[in-house]
Scaffold this motif. Structure first.
Motif, mmCIF file in Angstrom:
data_model
loop_
_atom_site.group_PDB
_atom_site.id
_atom_site.type_symbol
_atom_site.label_atom_id
_atom_site.label_comp_id
_atom_site.label_asym_id
_atom_site.label_seq_id
_atom_site.Cartn_x
_atom_site.Cartn_y
_atom_site.Cartn_z
ATOM 1 N N ARG A 23 2.048 0.501 0.652
ATOM 2 C CA ARG A 23 1.472 1.496 0.123
ATOM 3 C C ARG A 23 2.022 2.131 0.498
ATOM 4 O O ARG A 23 1.862 2.942 1.427
ATOM 5 C CB ARG A 23 -0.108 1.622 -0.216
ATOM 6 C CG ARG A 23 -0.517 -0.302 -0.717
ATOM 7 C CD ARG A 23 -2.283 0.262 -1.979
ATOM 8 N NE ARG A 23 -2.853 -1.042 -1.658
ATOM 9 C CZ ARG A 23 -2.390 -1.249 -2.847
ATOM 10 N NH1 ARG A 23 -1.635 -1.741 -3.720
ATOM 11 N NH2 ARG A 23 -3.057 -2.300 -3.256
ATOM 12 N N PRO A 24 2.240 3.531 -0.634
ATOM 13 C CA PRO A 24 2.549 4.727 -0.698
ATOM 14 C C PRO A 24 2.063 5.551 0.422
ATOM 15 O O PRO A 24 1.397 4.986 -0.530
ATOM 16 C CB PRO A 24 3.710 4.796 -1.850
ATOM 17 C CG PRO A 24 2.812 4.213 -2.803
ATOM 18 C CD PRO A 24 3.004 3.151 -2.440
ATOM 19 N N THR A 71 2.209 5.021 -11.812
ATOM 20 C CA THR A 71 2.276 3.062 -10.587
ATOM 21 C C THR A 71 3.279 1.995 -11.487
ATOM 22 O O THR A 71 3.697 1.620 -11.277
ATOM 23 C CB THR A 71 1.356 2.606 -10.151
ATOM 24 O OG1 THR A 71 0.916 2.483 -11.312
ATOM 25 C CG2 THR A 71 0.581 4.234 -9.501
ATOM 26 N N ASN A 73 6.069 2.046 -12.360
ATOM 27 C CA ASN A 73 7.371 1.856 -11.732
ATOM 28 C C ASN A 73 7.635 1.059 -10.081
ATOM 29 O O ASN A 73 8.265 0.467 -10.023
ATOM 30 C CB ASN A 73 7.868 3.556 -11.699
ATOM 31 C CG ASN A 73 9.320 2.942 -11.617
ATOM 32 O OD1 ASN A 73 10.412 2.397 -11.373
ATOM 33 N ND2 ASN A 73 10.064 4.199 -10.298
ATOM 34 N N GLY A 74 6.634 1.142 -9.918
ATOM 35 C CA GLY A 74 6.211 0.653 -8.072
ATOM 36 C C GLY A 74 5.906 -0.992 -8.692
ATOM 37 O O GLY A 74 5.757 -1.870 -7.254
ATOM 38 N N VAL A 77 9.181 -4.085 -9.399
ATOM 39 C CA VAL A 77 10.516 -3.932 -9.036
ATOM 40 C C VAL A 77 11.817 -4.247 -9.621
ATOM 41 O O VAL A 77 12.124 -6.076 -9.390
ATOM 42 C CB VAL A 77 11.173 -3.757 -7.542
ATOM 43 C CG1 VAL A 77 9.413 -2.677 -7.192
ATOM 44 C CG2 VAL A 77 10.510 -4.888 -7.296
ATOM 45 N N PRO A 81 13.155 -2.129 -2.348
ATOM 46 C CA PRO A 81 13.205 -0.615 -2.061
ATOM 47 C C PRO A 81 14.032 -0.903 -0.926
ATOM 48 O O PRO A 81 13.374 0.698 -0.393
ATOM 49 C CB PRO A 81 11.599 -0.712 -2.674
ATOM 50 C CG PRO A 81 11.124 -1.777 -3.032
ATOM 51 C CD PRO A 81 11.809 -2.904 -3.253
ATOM 52 N N PRO A 87 13.404 6.614 -8.312
ATOM 53 C CA PRO A 87 12.413 7.256 -8.244
ATOM 54 C C PRO A 87 12.323 8.012 -10.005
ATOM 55 O O PRO A 87 13.926 8.139 -10.282
ATOM 56 C CB PRO A 87 12.172 7.952 -7.457
ATOM 57 C CG PRO A 87 13.516 8.543 -7.454
ATOM 58 C CD PRO A 87 13.916 7.647 -7.267
#
Length: 146
Positions: A23-24, A71, A73-74, A77, A81, A87
């Protein structure tokens, strides 16, 4: 091309395992439940978070719902990544009714164009069904070597 809103499976229960991916920073409190099977650039997921948008301040149900749409976009995928970054530069949300419940449902497709641009498109859901759409413009480029 318009996508017709399809129903997502019921909001998460024991049958939907938590998504196990790195997770970011700042996102460890997000609970993501994919509805299998995800494909490259395409997935459906339910997302929730018990944490408010501003520490110590209560969030309205609408704020809690919309805060999780970014979220999209993440979770679907198109490329690895570790080798590509993509982004989003913006986020546009259109709702046709107020969302209900603690889960944000995303039916998401990601496409990349040939010149470094992409688009994340999501049909948004709540516990009662579709509530709107979200679009995110992406800038697509290789990760720096190193």
């Amino acid at each position: 091309m318009w996508r017709r809103a399809r129903a997502l499976p019921e909001a998460p229960a024991a049958r939907c395992a938590p998504l196990r991916v790195p997770r970011p920073a700042g996102a460890p409190s997000i609970d993501v439940r994919r509805t299998p099977p995800p494909r490259r650039g395409r997935t459906q997921a339910w997302i929730s978070s018990p944490v408010g948008l501003v520490a110590g301040e209560p969030s309205t149900p609408l704020v809690s719902y919309v805060a999780l749409v970014d979220t999209a976009n993440g979770i679907a995928v198109q490329q690895d990544p570790e080798h590509w970054m993509f982004p989003n530069l913006d986020l546009t949300i259109h709702l046709h009714r107020a969302p209900r419940g603690p889960w944000t449902g995303l039916d998401t497709t990601v496409t990349f164009g040939p010149s470094g641009q992409g688009l994340t498109s999501s049909v948004l859901h709540d516990v009662d069904g579709p509530v709107g759409h979200a679009e995110q413009i992406l800038t697509v480029r290789p990760q720096p070597a190193g």
